[in-house]
Design a protein around this motif. Structure first.
Motif, PDB file in Angstrom:
ATOM      1  N   LEU A   1      -4.541   2.326 -15.883  1.00 16.22           N
ATOM      2  CA  LEU A   1      -2.887   2.025 -16.718  1.00 16.22           C
ATOM      3  C   LEU A   1      -1.779   3.143 -15.895  1.00 16.22           C
ATOM      4  O   LEU A   1      -0.692   2.641 -15.776  1.00 16.22           O
ATOM      5  N   PHE A   2      -2.207   4.387 -16.118  1.00 23.67           N
ATOM      6  CA  PHE A   2      -1.145   5.218 -15.530  1.00 23.67           C
ATOM      7  C   PHE A   2      -0.617   5.035 -13.977  1.00 23.67           C
ATOM      8  O   PHE A   2       0.499   5.035 -13.666  1.00 23.67           O
ATOM      9  N   GLY A   3      -1.748   4.761 -13.198  1.00 24.42           N
ATOM     10  CA  GLY A   3      -1.483   4.602 -12.054  1.00 24.42           C
ATOM     11  C   GLY A   3      -0.557   3.169 -11.778  1.00 24.42           C
ATOM     12  O   GLY A   3       0.292   3.392 -10.952  1.00 24.42           O
ATOM     13  N   ILE A   4      -0.694   2.072 -12.530  1.00 20.09           N
ATOM     14  CA  ILE A   4       0.081   1.007 -12.403  1.00 20.09           C
ATOM     15  C   ILE A   4       1.424   1.254 -12.705  1.00 20.09           C
ATOM     16  O   ILE A   4       2.432   1.056 -11.943  1.00 20.09           O
ATOM     17  N   TRP A   5       1.552   2.018 -14.097  1.00 15.17           N
ATOM     18  CA  TRP A   5       2.962   2.659 -14.230  1.00 15.17           C
ATOM     19  C   TRP A   5       3.539   3.515 -13.160  1.00 15.17           C
ATOM     20  O   TRP A   5       4.852   3.222 -12.732  1.00 15.17           O
ATOM     21  N   ASN A   6       2.708   4.454 -12.493  1.00 14.95           N
ATOM     22  CA  ASN A   6       3.365   5.377 -11.402  1.00 14.95           C
ATOM     23  C   ASN A   6       3.792   4.677 -10.230  1.00 14.95           C
ATOM     24  O   ASN A   6       4.829   5.259  -9.670  1.00 14.95           O
TER      25      ASN A   6
ATOM     26  N   GLY B   1       5.217   1.788 -10.005  1.00 18.74           N
ATOM     27  CA  GLY B   1       6.740   1.477 -10.343  1.00 18.74           C
ATOM     28  C   GLY B   1       7.531   2.671 -10.559  1.00 18.74           C
ATOM     29  O   GLY B   1       8.631   2.510  -9.828  1.00 18.74           O
ATOM     30  N   PHE B   2       6.901   3.638 -11.175  1.00 21.33           N
ATOM     31  CA  PHE B   2       8.085   4.633 -11.204  1.00 21.33           C
ATOM     32  C   PHE B   2       8.365   5.397  -9.955  1.00 21.33           C
ATOM     33  O   PHE B   2       9.535   5.690  -9.594  1.00 21.33           O
TER      34      PHE B   2
ATOM     35  N   LEU C   1       2.265  -3.515 -11.961  1.00 23.28           N
ATOM     36  CA  LEU C   1       1.203  -4.634 -11.857  1.00 23.28           C
ATOM     37  C   LEU C   1       1.273  -5.684 -10.593  1.00 23.28           C
ATOM     38  O   LEU C   1       0.152  -6.234 -10.039  1.00 23.28           O
ATOM     39  N   ILE C   2       2.645  -5.942 -10.426  1.00 22.47           N
ATOM     40  CA  ILE C   2       2.653  -6.924  -9.217  1.00 22.47           C
ATOM     41  C   ILE C   2       1.856  -6.548  -8.019  1.00 22.47           C
ATOM     42  O   ILE C   2       1.524  -7.285  -7.063  1.00 22.47           O
ATOM     43  N   HIS C   3       2.174  -5.007  -7.798  1.00 18.09           N
ATOM     44  CA  HIS C   3       1.634  -4.683  -6.625  1.00 18.09           C
ATOM     45  C   HIS C   3       0.015  -4.161  -6.648  1.00 18.09           C
ATOM     46  O   HIS C   3      -0.478  -4.212  -5.695  1.00 18.09           O
ATOM     47  N   VAL C   4      -0.138  -3.929  -7.874  1.00 20.59           N
ATOM     48  CA  VAL C   4      -1.826  -3.267  -7.877  1.00 20.59           C
ATOM     49  C   VAL C   4      -2.956  -4.493  -8.204  1.00 20.59           C
ATOM     50  O   VAL C   4      -3.798  -4.256  -7.734  1.00 20.59           O
TER      51      VAL C   4
END
Lengths: 390, 453
Positions: free
Chosen positions: A70-75, A77-78, A98-101
């Protein structure tokens, strides 16, 4: 629920011997056991069995992987919007991630499971649960910019060469997920180093901020130039890196799950961290450059150290299997990682190589541990023999 | 007083249906049976024919490879049925019992005045010799060996195991006579092991001529193999013998009364038993007569009846018979119902040694274990689990692997001579890969035995 079981039971004959889809028997079985624990009873030996099984074990590793995922998905984007300098809402960062992971995860599972199913059918054994974990580990240890076809090729390579040629789950020498990463690293080096850690494909009207650098902390240290992120950012993971490896904090949450349920080996995790720290301190003593002089604790929060220690080194199949062996194995991984990082800056990510290297040596460690236990046993027997004779 | 031997590794499986300490008697069964498969590695040669009249103590068959070892009838009656299994293997000898037991008289004697030869001959004649087993291999002892020691475990640590202190009550003299007979069989010591937490019977505490050992800790501390390992381990070339408490009492009766009295007290226990209690029965009794109507009937729940404990016992039907070495009949539910997504559900009703189920947060709770195996067999994946439940200086996983590849040299180094399948029952229970470990251990022992005999 009952209806579901009935439905499965109804179509089952098609997949059994003599049925229309006989060849898919093992695949059917995999889905069936995924839906429910079958009503199979013990036939020999102990009449009752512990409720744990492979699925339960593997699923707990997946649960432990949720925080870094979850952190990775946000990161993802961040980091992207940090690169473009745009200020967007939290949800937009997550959505971008999400779109990329998600596609990477889907490709990893689809390609790996396909191979697993084919081998299970060809060899006529049940589909093993091992890949449930590998399929999640692979996306988390590669950069988000890795092309999907590469993910598929690496996964297939890892499952076939890393696992199936040795006889499948439980027989492999190397950790399959790390093998996938190593394959990418050596086959497509340009895709796994340099400016690959942040998704910077620009839309119309977007541009990178001035002086932007997407280099990882390890690359910065190895090159000896550029700005190091703060310890705070490195620990919580607001830095570029492979999808799931950046946040030591999220990884520690996962480690708590693994240790609390007893599914991950605490011995290995602790000794990897200790080994890394110790080697870092030793290098500090003889420091001749900035990397050697870097505070030792930083090694533990940089790059893939924590991720490797918690999720990769603890893979019970490729790790050492004896109690004492686990300490030796763990400490050496920590030591070698830091050594590779500092002494050989050509491969900034020492963790991957250190674990693969120790995977190969684990049977040797076990061999000597067993030998020494055998010797101890013999001495004990001799002592008792003398005592009882006296 | 000897110091306490602390067993730290192991597991007491919290299981429902422990037997209450109330002794019932069952009516005499119409049929009794002796089952040759109870004795591992035995090839029986018949002495009697179907239709022959037998008394309690009359020979039925003998061991093809050691003709001295004979097996006798537990009751008087008519040998009515020979049940054969696959490859015409003899599975059961069924005896239609008389109303009253008629005993063959072997003559009473004080074992202390007899020679070793005489004691052995009496045991062989009466058919009580098979009660004495040996390590290595966990098979019937060879009367030509001289063991370096003899072991008696005076407590049961297995799930729902019968309480020996309760059983020995009122039979203290026979027990001591049995011990006196054992002392004749070895130049070494006779070791008697008790558990510190049990309500120690005077029969054990005041036993004469033995070395008393106190054990503490969970199952398998009551397994004689674990006790041997901690008191006087078996090395290559060593032989030790062991006897169960109830068989020792029977041996005592043989010397006091001159008869083979095969009666014993067994526990009927398990979650599917209405009133778990103790029963006085004769060895080989029909299970259905012991259980009678004492079962919990629940619609849609099949039951499994086990002669012995749930870890090592024999799966028997209601019309089957109590096995020779067992002093427990366990009844548990079959786990033949599928359970939706059960591998991920919390599962408050299931027990596991691993902390991936909530059971570890409820240490007071006892569980209604069923026979569901929960998964197909997998290769070894998880490590360090067996080590938690095997209180021996032995590397379980490495030993099992050496057995799988028939590496005799390695098996010896890793201590195959010390182990028996029952000592690895808990390893099999906790195994996440559902590997049939007891069977592997047995195969390993068979390989070694055939290699050196």
């Amino acid at each position: 629920m009952k209806a579901l079981i009935n439905l499965v039971e109804k179509v089952k004959p098609n997949f059994e011997k003599g049925g229309r889809f006989e060849k898919l028997h093992r695949s059917f079985e995999a889905f069936e056991t995924f839906l429910y624990v079958k009503g199979d009873v013990t036939r020999s030996g102990s009449h009752i069995r512990d409720a744990i099984d492979m699925k339960r074990t593997m699923v707990h590793v997946i649960i432990a992987l949720i925080p870094p995922l979850l952190f990775g998905i946000w990161n993802v984007g961040f980091q992207h919007y940090r690169a473009t300098g745009e200020e967007v809402a939290f949800m937009d960062q997550v959505l971008f991630g999400l779109i990329h992971v998600l596609p990477i995860i889907i490709v990893s599972y689809a390609s790996g499971l396909a191979i697993e199913f084919i081998f299970a059918s060809a060899r006529d054994h049940e589909v093993n649960e091992g890949f449930l974990v590998s399929g999640m580990l692979i996306p988390l240890v590669i950069p988000v910019t890795t092309p999907l076809w590469m993910v598929a090729v690496a996964t297939i390579f890892a499952v076939i060469i890393g696992k199936e040629v040795f006889g499948g789950t439980g027989m492999n020498i190397l950790n399959p997920a790390l093998l996938a990463r190593a394959f990418l690293f050596f086959a497509y080096p340009s895709y796994l180093s340099g400016e690959v850690w942040i998704e910077t494909t620009l839309q119309e009207g977007q541009q990178l901020v001035d002086g932007f650098s997407g280099a990882t902390a390890l690359a910065v240290m190895a090159a000896g130039e550029g700005a190091m992120p703060s310890d705070f950012n490195m620990f919580f993971g607001f830095i570029p890196g492979s999808i799931g490896e950046t946040s030591t904090f999220a990884i520690l949450l996962g480690a708590i799950v693994l240790i609390a349920t007893g599914i991950g080996s605490f011995r290995i995790m602790a000794s990897v961290f200790l080994g890394g720290l110790a080697m870092g301190l030793i290098l500090n003593l003889f420091a001749v450059n900035d990397f050697m002089a870097m505070p030792a604790y930083r090694h533990l929060i940089m790059g893939g150290f924590a991720f490797g220690a918690v999720y990769m080194a603890t893979d019970p199949v490729s790790a050492s299997q004896t109690g004492v062996g686990k300490y030796i194995y763990g400490v050496l991984i920590g030591v070698i990682t830091v050594l590779i990082r500092v002494v050989n800056p050509a491969y900034p990510e020492g963790m991957m190589l250190a674990i693969l290297f120790m995977n190969v040596f684990a049977p040797l460690i076990d061999h000597y541990v067993v030998e020494s236990r055998v010797k101890k046993r013999m001495k004990r027997m001799q002592k008792i023999r003398l005592q009882t004779q006296a | 007083m000897s110091k306490i031997i602390k067993i730290k590794k192991g597991l007491n499986i919290p299981i429902l249906g422990e037997a209450e300490k109330i002794l019932n008697t069952t009516p005499r069964s119409a049929k009794y049976s002796v089952c040759p498969p109870d004795f591992h590695g035995l090839t029986p040669k018949m002495i009697v024919k179907e239709g022959d009249k037998v008394k309690a103590g009359s020979p039925l068959f003998f061991d093809k490879y050691n003709e001295k070892i004979i097996f006798t009838s537990p009751v008087s009656g008519v040998f009515s049925d020979l049940v054969r299994g696959e490859k015409r293997r003899i599975m059961k000898l069924v005896i239609q019992a008389d109303d009253d037991n008629e005993f063959l008289n072997f003559g009473s004697a004080n074992p202390e005045t007899l020679s070793r030869e005489q004691v052995i001959n009496k045991l062989l004649q009466s058919g009580l010799w098979p009660a004495i087993r040996q390590r290595p291999y966990s098979v019937i002892a060879n009367p030509d060996d001289s063991p370096k020691a003899i072991f008696v475990s005076a407590f049961n640590s297995a799930p729902l195991g019968a309480d020996m202190d309760f059983i020995v009550n009122g039979q203290e003299n026979e027990f001591q006579t049995g011990l006196n007979a054992l002392r004749k069989l070895t130049d070494g010591k006779v070791h008697l092991s008790v558990h510190v937490d049990s309500n120690l019977s005077s029969a054990f505490l005041n036993a004469k001529g033995v070395e008393l050992h106190r054990f503490s800790g969970p199952h398998p501390s009551g397994n004689v193999g674990i006790q041997i390992h901690h008191i006087d381990p078996v090395d290559k070339g060593d032989v030790v013998w062991y006897v169960g408490v109830q068989h020792l009492i029977a041996i005592g009766r043989l010397f006091e009364k001159g008869i083979y009295d095969a009666s014993k007290i067994i526990a009927l226990a398990g979650s599917e038993v209405l009133n778990p209690r103790y029963y006085r029965v004769i060895s080989g009794a029909c299970i259905s007569e012991i259980i009678d109507t004492n079962l919990r009937i629940e619609e849609g729940v099949n039951r499994r009846i086990i002669s012995g404990d749930v870890l090592t016992g024999t799966h028997v039907g209601e019309n089957d018979y109590l096995r020779f070495y067992d002093d427990l009949v366990s009844v548990i539910p079959e786990g033949d119902k599928p359970e939706i997504f059960s591998w991920i559900m919390p599962n408050f009703d299931k027990f596991s040694l691993s902390r991936s189920f909530p059971a570890f947060m409820m240490p007071w709770k006892k569980f209604r274990h069923n026979t569901n195996i929960r998964s197909g067999e997998r290769p070894f994946v998880v490590t360090g689990v067996y080590e938690k439940v095997l209180p021996m200086d032995i590397m379980p996983m490495q030993l099992i692997k050496s057995i799988m590849i028939s590496d005799i040299d390695m098996m010896e180094k890793l201590g195959i001579y010390e182990v028996a399948p029952e000592d690895f029952a808990l390893c099999e229970y906790v195994c996440p890969s559902k590997i049939e470990i007891q069977q592997h251990i047995r195969e390993g022992l068979d390989v070694i035995r055939s290699e050196f005999s």
